[in-house]
Motif scaffolding. Structure first.
Motif, PDB file in Angstrom:
ATOM      1  N   LEU A 151       0.865  -1.768   0.203  1.00 21.53           N
ATOM      2  CA  LEU A 151      -0.025  -0.146  -0.159  1.00 21.53           C
ATOM      3  C   LEU A 151       0.690   1.447   0.054  1.00 21.53           C
ATOM      4  N   ARG A 152       1.862   1.568   0.814  1.00 28.76           N
ATOM      5  CA  ARG A 152       3.013   2.338   1.227  1.00 28.76           C
ATOM      6  C   ARG A 152       4.028   1.620  -0.185  1.00 28.76           C
ATOM      7  N   SER A 153       4.003   2.144  -1.794  1.00 23.10           N
ATOM      8  CA  SER A 153       5.059   1.366  -2.020  1.00 23.10           C
ATOM      9  C   SER A 153       6.203   2.551  -2.757  1.00 23.10           C
ATOM     10  N   GLN A 154       7.009   1.656  -3.234  1.00 20.84           N
ATOM     11  CA  GLN A 154       7.980   2.631  -3.175  1.00 20.84           C
ATOM     12  C   GLN A 154       9.305   2.458  -4.569  1.00 20.84           C
ATOM     13  N   VAL A 155       9.760   3.166  -5.112  1.00 22.52           N
ATOM     14  CA  VAL A 155      11.135   2.739  -6.340  1.00 22.52           C
ATOM     15  C   VAL A 155      12.095   2.922  -5.718  1.00 22.52           C
ATOM     16  N   VAL A 156      12.860   2.046  -6.011  1.00 26.96           N
ATOM     17  CA  VAL A 156      14.095   2.443  -5.486  1.00 26.96           C
ATOM     18  C   VAL A 156      15.133   2.136  -6.420  1.00 26.96           C
ATOM     19  N   VAL A 157      16.171   3.126  -6.323  1.00 29.02           N
ATOM     20  CA  VAL A 157      17.731   3.266  -7.180  1.00 29.02           C
ATOM     21  C   VAL A 157      18.580   3.404  -6.493  1.00 29.02           C
ATOM     22  N   SER A 158      19.586   2.513  -6.862  1.00 29.76           N
ATOM     23  CA  SER A 158      20.803   3.003  -6.489  1.00 29.76           C
ATOM     24  C   SER A 158      21.887   4.215  -7.267  1.00 29.76           C
ATOM     25  N   GLU A 159      22.415   4.945  -6.771  1.00 29.33           N
ATOM     26  CA  GLU A 159      24.219   5.649  -7.445  1.00 29.33           C
ATOM     27  C   GLU A 159      24.593   5.216  -8.360  1.00 29.33           C
ATOM     28  N   GLY A 160      24.530   3.465  -8.328  1.00 29.69           N
ATOM     29  CA  GLY A 160      25.366   3.111  -8.835  1.00 29.69           C
ATOM     30  C   GLY A 160      24.613   2.690 -10.656  1.00 29.69           C
ATOM     31  N   ALA A 161      23.458   2.502 -10.105  1.00 25.58           N
ATOM     32  CA  ALA A 161      22.547   2.178 -11.425  1.00 25.58           C
ATOM     33  C   ALA A 161      22.165   3.413 -11.838  1.00 25.58           C
ATOM     34  N   ARG A 162      22.434   4.985 -11.456  1.00 25.33           N
ATOM     35  CA  ARG A 162      22.381   6.054 -12.172  1.00 25.33           C
ATOM     36  C   ARG A 162      23.583   6.552 -13.013  1.00 25.33           C
ATOM     37  N   LYS A 163      24.668   5.976 -12.347  1.00 28.17           N
ATOM     38  CA  LYS A 163      26.093   6.109 -13.442  1.00 28.17           C
ATOM     39  C   LYS A 163      26.316   5.109 -14.460  1.00 28.17           C
ATOM     40  N   LEU A 164      25.611   4.095 -14.115  1.00 23.84           N
ATOM     41  CA  LEU A 164      25.680   2.699 -15.293  1.00 23.84           C
ATOM     42  C   LEU A 164      24.828   3.594 -16.413  1.00 23.84           C
ATOM     43  N   LEU A 165      23.373   4.431 -16.297  1.00 22.53           N
ATOM     44  CA  LEU A 165      22.386   4.232 -17.573  1.00 22.53           C
ATOM     45  C   LEU A 165      22.839   5.447 -17.376  1.00 22.53           C
ATOM     46  N   SER A 166      22.748   5.746 -18.575  1.00 24.70           N
ATOM     47  CA  SER A 166      21.681   7.197 -19.568  1.00 24.70           C
ATOM     48  C   SER A 166      20.471   7.522 -18.970  1.00 24.70           C
ATOM     49  N   GLN A 167      19.800   8.756 -19.361  1.00 21.53           N
ATOM     50  CA  GLN A 167      18.798   9.126 -18.779  1.00 21.53           C
ATOM     51  C   GLN A 167      17.437   8.373 -19.048  1.00 21.53           C
ATOM     52  N   ASP A 168      17.617   8.127 -20.474  1.00 17.65           N
ATOM     53  CA  ASP A 168      16.151   7.460 -20.875  1.00 17.65           C
ATOM     54  C   ASP A 168      16.480   6.106 -20.828  1.00 17.65           C
ATOM     55  N   GLU A 169      17.810   5.310 -20.205  1.00 17.09           N
ATOM     56  CA  GLU A 169      17.877   3.778 -19.893  1.00 17.09           C
ATOM     57  C   GLU A 169      17.377   4.114 -18.503  1.00 17.09           C
ATOM     58  N   LEU A 170      17.422   5.015 -17.308  1.00 17.18           N
ATOM     59  CA  LEU A 170      17.241   4.895 -16.447  1.00 17.18           C
ATOM     60  C   LEU A 170      15.841   5.132 -16.294  1.00 17.18           C
ATOM     61  N   ALA A 171      15.010   5.914 -16.982  1.00 21.08           N
ATOM     62  CA  ALA A 171      13.256   6.464 -17.106  1.00 21.08           C
ATOM     63  C   ALA A 171      12.742   4.534 -17.930  1.00 21.08           C
ATOM     64  N   ALA A 172      13.627   4.267 -18.984  1.00 26.17           N
ATOM     65  CA  ALA A 172      13.206   3.116 -18.416  1.00 26.17           C
ATOM     66  C   ALA A 172      12.832   2.067 -17.645  1.00 26.17           C
ATOM     67  N   VAL A 173      14.059   1.680 -17.170  1.00 27.87           N
ATOM     68  CA  VAL A 173      14.011   0.808 -15.836  1.00 27.87           C
ATOM     69  C   VAL A 173      13.195   1.457 -14.623  1.00 27.87           C
ATOM     70  N   LEU A 174      13.021   2.482 -14.326  1.00 28.61           N
ATOM     71  CA  LEU A 174      12.084   2.657 -13.960  1.00 28.61           C
ATOM     72  C   LEU A 174      10.491   3.053 -13.789  1.00 28.61           C
ATOM     73  N   ALA A 175      10.160   2.905 -15.226  1.00 27.44           N
ATOM     74  CA  ALA A 175       8.954   2.482 -15.753  1.00 27.44           C
ATOM     75  C   ALA A 175       8.526   1.090 -15.533  1.00 27.44           C
ATOM     76  N   HIS A 176       9.805   0.121 -15.527  1.00 30.10           N
ATOM     77  CA  HIS A 176       9.738  -0.867 -15.406  1.00 30.10           C
ATOM     78  C   HIS A 176       8.968  -1.293 -14.066  1.00 30.10           C
ATOM     79  N   GLU A 177      10.027  -0.369 -12.657  1.00 34.71           N
ATOM     80  CA  GLU A 177       9.726  -0.637 -11.604  1.00 34.71           C
ATOM     81  C   GLU A 177       8.116  -0.697 -11.014  1.00 34.71           C
ATOM     82  N   ALA A 178       7.954   0.672 -11.562  1.00 35.59           N
ATOM     83  CA  ALA A 178       6.375   1.109 -11.698  1.00 35.59           C
ATOM     84  C   ALA A 178       5.734   0.455 -12.642  1.00 35.59           C
ATOM     85  N   ALA A 179       5.780  -0.417 -13.169  1.00 36.62           N
ATOM     86  CA  ALA A 179       4.755  -1.189 -13.882  1.00 36.62           C
ATOM     87  C   ALA A 179       4.506  -2.660 -12.325  1.00 36.62           C
ATOM     88  N   HIS A 180       5.495  -3.324 -12.127  1.00 37.07           N
ATOM     89  CA  HIS A 180       5.348  -4.342 -11.464  1.00 37.07           C
ATOM     90  C   HIS A 180       4.913  -3.304 -10.144  1.00 37.07           C
TER      91      HIS A 180
END
Length: 301
Positions: A151-180
């Motif tokens: 009920l109090r869902s959260q999406v979490v990302v690490s600094e390592g992932a932010r450095k690894l991915l481009s902005q568009d790639e990060l947006a895609a991953v976050l959209a995937h997690e939001a779908a879950h």
């Protein structure tokens, strides 16, 4: 006796169908439909297996499973005498049903506790970032992206992932997690995790759980494709796979390195959709499975 035989036949059919379903090749083309069919198989198998034993146990009452159990609980006298086999069937059926319910409740409680502890931990070590609103950022060099369902869902990302991915790639991953989070895939997985706990020796149950885990990832990929480029999501998955993503915490759903290439190939070269007739056929099968066992529980054949 006919009801018990019918439930036993349904249980056997579900077991054989589950084994064959693990080898089906059409499921990546319709992951949501495949998930529904897996859920219907699991529910029908559980009700049919326990129902077959209980139907034989209450046979002296000459009633359906549920009416017979109610009569037994009320202490009513059966129309025919009991024997040792009926008593053993009653003990086995009630025990099996109790085990299935207990492991489901235990798995649910443990998942809720793990998520509550993790939320408390995130409150201490994670922070918000205006650049990615609504997402908790974890100060860790490893690549991680996951969601905390509930009920109090959260999406979490690490600094390592932010450095690894481009902005568009990060947006895609976050959209995937939001779908879950939106589709409550944690609730989809819960019964299969519970069944695996009840039957740790079963290869079919283990394969079913692995199949459902992959299918919910594909379903989340499909939903994320509405908001981002499939190729961006595929690239992000490859980056996570090669970088060695951090393990997802217990009770959470997140990006991991399992079955990456199957998901990437599906995103880059999607197969043709299932024909409408095939979809309706599988949906009708799922409805039949979900209704057959409850009907046999209530009515006497």
């Amino acid at each position: 006796m006919i009801t018990a035989a019918a439930l036993a036949a349904l249980a056997a059919a579900c077991a054989v169908g589950s084994w064959r379903f693990t080898k089906a090749e059409w499921t990546p083309r319709a992951p949501r439909l495949a998930i529904i069919l897996w859920q219907s198989l699991g529910v029908a198998w559980g009700l049919a297996t326990t129902g077959a034993m209980l139907a034989y146990a209450v046979q002296p009452y000459d009633l359906g499973v549920l009416p017979g159990l109610i009569a037994f609980a009320r202490g009513e006298t059966p129309a025919a005498p009991w024997d040792a086999l009926h008593v053993l069937a009653m003990i086995a059926g009630i025990t099996a049903l109790a085990v299935l319910v207990a492991v489901l409740l235990t798995a649910g409680v443990q998942a809720l506790r793990a998520r509550r502890r993790h939320r408390m931990l995130l409150a201490l070590i994670a922070h918000d970032d205006p650049a990615i609103p609504g997402v908790r950022v974890l100060d860790h060099p490893g690549a991680a992206a996951y969601c905390v369902p509930g009920l109090r869902s959260q999406v979490v990302v690490s600094e390592g992932a932010r450095k690894l991915l481009s902005q568009d790639e990060l947006a895609a991953v976050l959209a995937h997690e939001a779908a879950h989070v939106r589709e409550r895939h944690d609730l989809v997985l819960l019964p299969f995790a519970a069944l695996r706990r009840a039957l740790p020796w079963s290869r079919v149950v283990a394969d079913a759980q692995a199949q459902v885990e992959l299918l919910i990832e594909m379903a989340a990929d499909d939903r994320a494709r509405r908001y981002c480029s499939p190729r961006r999501l595929a690239t992000a998955l490859l980056r996570f796979g090669t970088a060695g993503a951090m393990p997802t915490p217990h009770g959470m759903l997140g990006v991991h390195a399992h079955n990456v290439m199957a998901r990437v190939n599906r995103l880059v070269k999607p197969g043709p959709e299932l024909a409408a007739s095939v979809r309706y056929g599988y949906l009708a099968l799922a409805v039949t499975l979900l209704t057959a066992a409850p009907v046999l529980w209530v009515y006497q054949l």
